[in-house]
Structure formats: C-alpha cells, structure tokens
Design an enzyme around this catalytic site. Structure first.
Site, mmCIF file in Angstrom:
data_model
loop_
_atom_site.group_PDB
_atom_site.id
_atom_site.type_symbol
_atom_site.label_atom_id
_atom_site.label_comp_id
_atom_site.label_asym_id
_atom_site.label_seq_id
_atom_site.Cartn_x
_atom_site.Cartn_y
_atom_site.Cartn_z
ATOM 1 N N HIS A 91 0.813 -1.217 0.000
ATOM 2 C CA HIS A 91 0.000 0.000 0.000
ATOM 3 C C HIS A 91 0.855 1.280 0.000
ATOM 4 O O HIS A 91 0.394 2.340 -0.443
ATOM 5 C CB HIS A 91 -0.931 -0.001 1.215
ATOM 6 C CG HIS A 91 -2.157 0.829 1.046
ATOM 7 N ND1 HIS A 91 -2.240 1.911 0.183
ATOM 8 C CD2 HIS A 91 -3.385 0.760 1.659
ATOM 9 C CE1 HIS A 91 -3.439 2.449 0.256
ATOM 10 N NE2 HIS A 91 -4.153 1.774 1.138
ATOM 11 N N ASP A 113 -9.607 -4.908 -18.046
ATOM 12 C CA ASP A 113 -9.825 -5.889 -19.114
ATOM 13 C C ASP A 113 -8.488 -6.403 -19.624
ATOM 14 O O ASP A 113 -7.682 -5.643 -20.159
ATOM 15 C CB ASP A 113 -10.612 -5.228 -20.251
ATOM 16 C CG ASP A 113 -10.909 -6.170 -21.411
ATOM 17 O OD1 ASP A 113 -10.504 -7.348 -21.358
ATOM 18 O OD2 ASP A 113 -11.548 -5.713 -22.377
#
Length: 450
Positions: free
Chosen positions: A165, A380
């Site tokens: 993170h 995608d």
C-alpha cells in the site's frame, strides 16, 4: 442471490517465479512521498478479479498473456520491480533493482458457474487463489507485488493481486492493472504514462505533532479488542434505493441532503458499535481513506500513481454513539469530512501528513473505504470486463463499499466481519434502522447477501 461462500475446490499451483521488466530499467533510488510514508499504509492489500470464458479469446492462455504483459508493463512501472528500503528517520525509498514481482501460475478444478449467480466477498478458498509465498508479505526488502492467475475448468480465470500500500492507493493499483490489460490486448505502451513525482506530496517542513491528540493516541489492547476471536462471521449487505431511503427517513430536514457515503458510514459505525458492545465510556472511532486528487490545488499530473489519500476521523464515546439517533453519528462524520476539505483547500500537505501520522488501528477503531468509483470492474486483460473486481474480504477492523448490481438495481455492497454473537446484534440493529423512521414504517429490511 446465490453465492459460493461454502464452495470448496482444489487449486494446483506451480512454483512462484519472479517476473522482471522485459527490458533493462534504471537502477536508482526513488523516495516515497510523505503521504506514502504514513504508518497506516504499511501493509499489503489483496484484490481479486474474476473473468468469464470469452469465445473471442479462444486458444489464448490467460497465464501466458498476462505474464508477458506484466513484464512489458514493468518497463514503464519499473519501481514496482524494486524493493523498499528504510532510510534514517524511517523514510521509505524504493531501490529500483529490477528484481521483479512475484507471479504464480495455477489451475482450479472448478467452473465459474459453480460460484453461483452473484459475486461478492468473502470468496471461497481465498488462501489458494492468492497463495501467501513465505517471506513475501513484509513491507521492506520484499517483492512489492504478488500476482496469481488461476485458470478455471470452464475457460474463465481469476486474477488476484496483493500490493504494498505504500506504493499506491487503490486508484494507483487499478491504473497499473489497467496498463497490464492494455498491453495484454496488444498496446505497445499504456495509454496513461505513469508519473512518479512523489515530491509533490511532501510536507513543506518536517511535520511534527506539537500537542497531545488523545483522539489518535495508540491505546493498549487491554481487553483483547484487537485480537479477532475464532468464531468470526463474514456477511455482505446490499444498500440500494430502498435502503438509503429508509435511512434518510430517520434524519432531520437539515441533514436530508447528506451523501450516501456519509449516511452509510454513520449507519455502519453506530450499528457496529452497538454490536461489539464496548465499555460505555470507551472512545470509538471511524476513519476512512478519502481521495483528494480533485479537492486540492496541487495539480497532480495525470498518471500519478502514489497515495493521494487522507484520513478523516470521527470520534465518540460508545455510550453516546449507541444511545443517540442516527443523525448524531452522521453529524460527526460530516464535521470530520468538512474539516479535511478545508485543509485541502489550503493545499496543506503539512496538515495532512500530521493527520495521517496520528491515524492508527487502535482499540475501538473502524476503517471504511469507498471503492465504488475506483475502477476495478473496468480492468480488461482481453477477456472482457470482470464479473467482479475489488477486495477479497474485509476484517473486523474494516469494510469496503463495492459497486454492485442486485437484480438490476445499482447500489453498494458492504462486507462486514464480526464475531458470531456480535453479527447477530449487528443484523438486528441494521434491520431495525432499515424499517425506516416515522414516515417509512412499511419499508423493507435489508436485502442481505447470505
């Protein structure tokens, strides 16, 4: 809705490997920003993307396609192929070594159809879908990314990622995954060029706390509050038009225009506090990661993929939060949010850094994060958009708000994790609240994802 929380299956994986950038990259040291350096961000965050079989991708192996795309994408995002080091004063810096990111190839003996017709956390066999490679989950001197691609029997696949993170927030992580997707679909370079420029989010002076802020002081875990018991229960709850309408019916007129985020956050905070039943005078907090890309005057360049988040915090005693109506919690949440917005208008990174340094997971803390506009559901790799994209599950300390369609209705799905007895109380409190106020007695209770 039918989900697959009780589904079991076998995952066979190959030996983890390191994927290095496809071309030589600079060996250099790149300091993180003061926002990246916040202690609350020193952790690994997992995400999961689930894809159906796509006839137009017939004959393509998602493992090979994504593996090759990762190597090519790392040429542009080469800091991810390095390792974090800690300098004097605790400052983090990336040594761009080019060692690479961890990658796991796997196969599961299950079809996507067996997962049911609804995809939301928690997901079955999560430890197998994102294998925790030994000695890989630290913050320093470890791979900054762990990626696993698991083929399914039906031709679909599951992409899981665990990222450090400190390197990026959710938006930055999605930017990187989207770049992999573009390259996997044939692009020579990502459409958005990654920008480091971490100096833009450094405080003008060394930030320090000059007075005591009891709100954020670490509190000893004297009663085991921070240690999750063995009987944890994970449930997800859907909030759509009916649910938000019922919640708003409890509010006085001057708060009727609050955002759905503020309303949901106040509701969850109050119900959760009642459920875990702290001592009446114990201070309970809720804080959230707030993206401030569009709220500040720093003019961050397009492509910046570091952490651009701050942490508003609301605080109350458990007794006041539990006894008072919903609008009490809502007003605390709104006040905290307004205060941060005022700081952002001044472009005061100094204040944001000080605020972040005071943010800790302590007894009585609960963190929420709104992922409804981050873009996980758009990534995608050449097989179309995922049927689900986002967090794998939440913890006793935190929940995420996930975009979700429930029988065609667009809303927010919220995974909640609590001990079994506390979950019963939480559900009861939530159902009472969702019956609505004086003008909403006939409203239905929550459409819980069981």
């Amino acid at each position: 809705m039918k989900s697959a929380q009780s589904l079991t299956f076998k995952v066979t994986r190959k030996i983890p490997e390191l994927i290095a950038p496809a071309k030589p990259t600079p060996h250099e040291f790149k300091p993180l920003s003061d926002i990246d350096n916040l202690e609350v961000l020193r952790l690994q965050i997992p995400a999961i993307q689930i894809y159906r079989r796509n006839p137009s991708a017939e004959g393509k192996d998602p493992v090979k396609v994504i593996r090759n795309a990762i190597a090519k994408t790392l040429v542009f995002y080469y800091p991810f192929a390095g390792r974090l080091r800690e300098c004097s004063g605790g400052k983090l810096v990336v040594e761009c070594t080019g060692e690479g990111v961890l990658f796991i190839e796997a196969d599961a003996d299950v079809t996507l159809q067996q997962f049911g017709d609804a995809f939301y956390p928690p997901f079955p066999c999560k430890e197998d879908l994102l294998y925790d490679v030994p000695a890989s989950a630290g913050v320093l001197n470890c791979p900054l990314l762990l990626i696993q691609v698991t083929r399914l029997k039906c031709g679909g696949f599951i992409f899981t990622l665990r990222h450090n993170h400190t390197m990026s927030d959710a938006i930055g992580a999605v930017q990187f995954m989207s770049a992999i997707g573009e390259v996997a679909r044939g692009a020579a370079i990502p459409s958005i060029s990654p920008v480091w420029d971490r100096h833009l989010l450094n405080a003008r002076e060394a930030s320090r706390v000059t007075c005591t802020h009891h709100v954020h002081t670490k509190i000893p875990d004297t009663e085991g509050t921070l240690t999750p018991p063995n009987d944890m229960v994970h449930r997800s709850f859907f909030f759509g038009i009916d649910e938000f309408s019922a919640l708003r019916s409890h509010l006085p007129l001057h708060l009727g225009g609050c955002s759905t985020f503020e309303l949901l956050t106040a509701c969850l905070w109050r119900c959760r506090t009642i459920a875990i039943s702290p001592q009446p005078n114990e201070e309970v907090r809720i804080f959230w990661a707030q993206n401030f890309r569009e709220q500040c005057n720093l003019l961050l360049p397009v492509g910046y993929y570091g952490n651009v988040i701050t942490f508003p915090i609301a605080i109350s005693t458990a007794d006041e939060l539990s006894r008072n109506p919903l609008h009490y919690a809502l007003e605390l949440v709104r006040e905290s949010k307004i205060k941060v917005m005022e700081e952002l208008k001044k472009s005061s990174v100094d204040q944001l850094v000080i605020r972040g340094k005071q943010t800790h997971f302590v007894a009585g803390s609960y963190a929420v994060s709104d992922l409804t506009r981050v873009g996980f559901e758009e990534v995608d790799f050449g097989w179309g958009k995922p049927v689900y994209g986002g967090p794998m599950e939440d913890t006793i300390f935190s929940s995420h708000y996930i975009p979700f369609k429930n029988n065609g209705e667009i809303g927010k799905m919220v995974p909640v994790c609590l001990p079994a007895n506390a979950m019963e109380v939480f559900v009861k409190e939530l159902e009472e609240m969702l019956k609505g106020g004086d003008h909403q007695k006939s409203k239905p209770v929550i459409k819980s994802a069981l």
